[in-house]
Design a protein around this motif. Structure first.
Motif, short mmCIF file in Angstrom:
data_model
loop_
_atom_site.label_atom_id
_atom_site.label_comp_id
_atom_site.label_asym_id
_atom_site.label_seq_id
_atom_site.Cartn_x
_atom_site.Cartn_y
_atom_site.Cartn_z
N LEU A 251 32.00 27.99 44.26
CA LEU A 251 30.98 28.41 45.30
C LEU A 251 31.02 29.78 45.79
O LEU A 251 29.98 30.68 45.69
CB LEU A 251 31.16 27.54 46.61
N ALA A 252 32.33 30.48 45.89
CA ALA A 252 32.30 31.87 46.30
C ALA A 252 32.02 32.62 45.08
O ALA A 252 31.33 33.63 45.39
CB ALA A 252 33.64 31.87 46.46
N ALA A 253 32.35 32.23 43.81
CA ALA A 253 31.83 33.09 42.60
C ALA A 253 30.30 33.08 42.33
O ALA A 253 29.71 33.88 42.02
CB ALA A 253 32.42 32.57 41.67
N CYS A 254 29.89 32.00 42.90
CA CYS A 254 28.15 31.87 42.53
C CYS A 254 27.29 32.29 43.82
O CYS A 254 26.27 32.86 43.51
CB CYS A 254 27.81 30.57 42.31
N ALA A 255 27.86 32.35 45.00
CA ALA A 255 26.86 32.41 46.08
C ALA A 255 27.45 33.48 47.06
O ALA A 255 26.93 34.06 47.99
CB ALA A 255 27.16 31.21 47.18
N GLY A 256 28.65 33.94 46.78
CA GLY A 256 29.40 35.06 47.61
C GLY A 256 30.23 34.35 48.62
O GLY A 256 30.05 33.43 49.23
N GLY A 257 30.90 35.31 49.17
CA GLY A 257 31.87 34.94 50.37
C GLY A 257 33.46 34.69 49.85
O GLY A 257 33.59 34.76 48.82
N ASP A 258 34.24 34.56 50.89
CA ASP A 258 35.69 34.24 50.56
C ASP A 258 35.86 32.67 50.53
O ASP A 258 35.26 32.02 51.53
CB ASP A 258 36.30 35.00 51.78
N PRO A 259 36.46 32.23 49.78
CA PRO A 259 36.75 30.82 49.55
C PRO A 259 37.30 30.27 50.73
O PRO A 259 37.20 28.98 51.44
CB PRO A 259 37.65 30.48 48.27
N ALA A 260 38.23 30.61 51.38
CA ALA A 260 38.93 30.26 52.46
C ALA A 260 37.98 30.14 53.70
O ALA A 260 38.00 29.21 54.52
CB ALA A 260 40.22 30.95 52.90
N GLN A 261 37.13 31.14 53.91
CA GLN A 261 36.31 31.10 55.01
C GLN A 261 35.19 30.26 54.73
O GLN A 261 34.64 29.31 55.68
CB GLN A 261 35.80 32.42 55.24
N LEU A 262 34.61 29.94 53.51
CA LEU A 262 33.79 28.96 53.08
C LEU A 262 34.11 27.53 53.64
O LEU A 262 33.24 26.79 53.93
CB LEU A 262 33.42 29.14 51.67
#
Length: 330
Positions: A251-262
Motif C-alpha cells: 500500500l505504501a509503495a503504491c499510494a505513498g505514506g509510511d507503512p507503520a503509520q498507514l
C-alpha cells in the motif's frame, strides 16, 4: 556513466518486479543506461521455446508501458552473434574453478542433481556453469560502468571484473572494468499467500502472485485471500506479522505514506485489503493497458525491438571486434 540492468522472462512480470525495478528504471534511468530482456538467461533449464519467445515479447511491452524509454531497451537474443562470440572469448579467459565456485551454480546444480532420476550431475546443464560468463559478456560488450545487482548476483559481476582485467592485461585494453552496485532500496513485496518469501514470477503456486497483466477482479481476489496473522487489527511488524506488514508495504509503495503509520488508518483486515487492492489496481492499470495495446500493435513492438537491437549492436560491435582481433580470431 553507463548502467546495465536486465530482467529474465522466466515468467510473467509481477508486482514485485514493477515496484522494485521497472518503475525505478523508468524514473531514474540516465540517457546512456541500458535495460534488456535477458531471454538467453532463461535457457539454463528446460523450457518451452514458444513460451519463452512469447514471454520475451510480453516483457519488452511491459517495460515500454512502464515508462522505460524505448531507446534504452533491447532483447538479449537479438545480440546473439556478438554475445556468442564474446562469451567464447571470455570462456577461453576464465578458469574452470572460477566458474565452478559461483555460489548460485553450487546451489542450483546441487538442487537439480537430486531432482533427476538416479541423482548425480547428469541432469545439470552445462549452461548453468557457463551462465556467469554469458553475464560477463552482457556487461562487457556494452561497456557498462555499473551493474546494480542484489547480493545473489554480486559474485557474477566480480567474475566479469576479473575477466575484464585479465583480458586487458593479457591482450590489450578493450573492456571497461565494471562495478557492482546495490540498487536503491525498492518496495518489499512478498508472496501474498506465503509472506515469508519474495513474490516471484516463476513461483510454482501463483495464488499469492499479482501479475502486471492480471485483470482488476483477479487482483482483488488475490489481495482479499492474502494471508494475515490472526490478530484483531493491522500492525506493522515485518518480523512477527509478515502477512499484514506485506500488505502495508505494498500500500505504501503504491499510494505513498509510511507503512507503520498507514496501519493506524485501517481498523480491520477487510478494510485494509480493500484499500490495498484499489491501490494496486490503479498503480498497474496504465501499465496493463499500455502493454495490451502494444501486444495488439505487432508492427510498433517489432519496430521498437528492431531499433533497440540496432542501437545495442552499435554499442557492442566494436568491442567484440576488437576482442576477437586481439586474441587472433579476426
Amino acid at each position: 556513466m553507463v548502467q546495465l540492468s536486465g530482467i529474465t522472462p522466466s515468467g510473467h512480470a509481477q508486482l514485485g518486479n514493477y515496484l522494485g525495478a521497472l518503475r525505478r528504471w523508468a524514473a531514474d534511468g540516465g540517457p546512456d543506461d541500458l535495460y534488456f530482456v535477458s531471454d538467453l538467461h532463461a535457457m539454463t533449464t528446460a523450457h518451452n521455446p514458444a513460451r519463452l519467445r512469447s514471454l520475451a515479447t510480453e516483457q519488452l511491452a511491459v517495460l515500454v508501458a512502464a515508462g522505460v524509454a524505448p531507446e534504452r531497451l533491447f532483447v538479449q537474443s537479438d545480440l546473439v552473434r556478438e554475445l556468442g562470440a564474446l562469451t567464447w572469448v571470455l570462456e577461453c579467459t576464465c578458469a574452470y574453478g572460477e566458474a565452478a565456485r559461483m555460489i548460485q551454480f553450487k546451489e542450483k546444480s546441487a538442487a537439480r542433481s537430486t531432482s533427476v532420476e538416479g541423482g548425480g550431475q547428469a541432469g545439470v546443464r552445462l549452461s548453468l556453469l557457463t551462465y556467469p560468463v554469458l553475464m560477463a559478456a552482457d556487461i562487457l560488450a556494452v561497456g557498462a560502468d555499473e551493474v546494480p545487482v542484489g547480493e545473489d548476483q554480486r559474485q557474477h559481476v566480480e567474475l566479469a571484473r576479473t575477466l575484464a582485467r585479465r583480458f586487458n592485461s593479457t591482450y590489450g585494453e578493450v573492456f571497461v572494468v565494471p562495478e557492482a552496485t546495490l540498487p536503491p532500496a525498492g518496495a518489499r513485496v512478498r508472496d501474498l499467500a506465503e509472506p515469508t518469501r519474495k513474490m516471484s514470477k516463476s513461483a510454482e503456486n501463483s495464488a499469492g502472485v499479482v501479475f502486471v497483466l492480471d485483470e482488476p477482479d483477479q487482483i482483488r481476489r488475490k489481495v482479499r485471500r492474502a494471508r494475515t496473522d490472526g490478530d484483531s487489527a493491522p500492525v506493522y511488524d515485518p518480523e512477527n506479522r509478515p502477512g499484514v506488514s506485506n500488505l502495508l508495504d505494498i500500500l505504501a509503495a503504491c499510494a505513498g505514506g509510511d507503512p507503520a503509520q498507514l496501519a493506524d488508518k485501517y481498523p480491520s483486515y477487510g478494510v485494509l485489503k480493500d484499500a490495498v487492492a484499489d491501490a494496486v489496481i490503479e498503480e498497474l492499470r496504465p501499465v496493463r493497458d499500455g502493454t495490451l495495446a502494444l501486444l495488439d500493435d505487432v508492427g510498433e513492438l517489432e519496430r521498437i525491438r528492431k531499433a533497440g537491437a540496432e542501437r545495442a549492436t552499435e554499442r557492442s560491435a566494436h568491442r567484440v571486434s576488437a576482442a576477437l582481433r586481439m586474441v587472433g580470431a579476426a
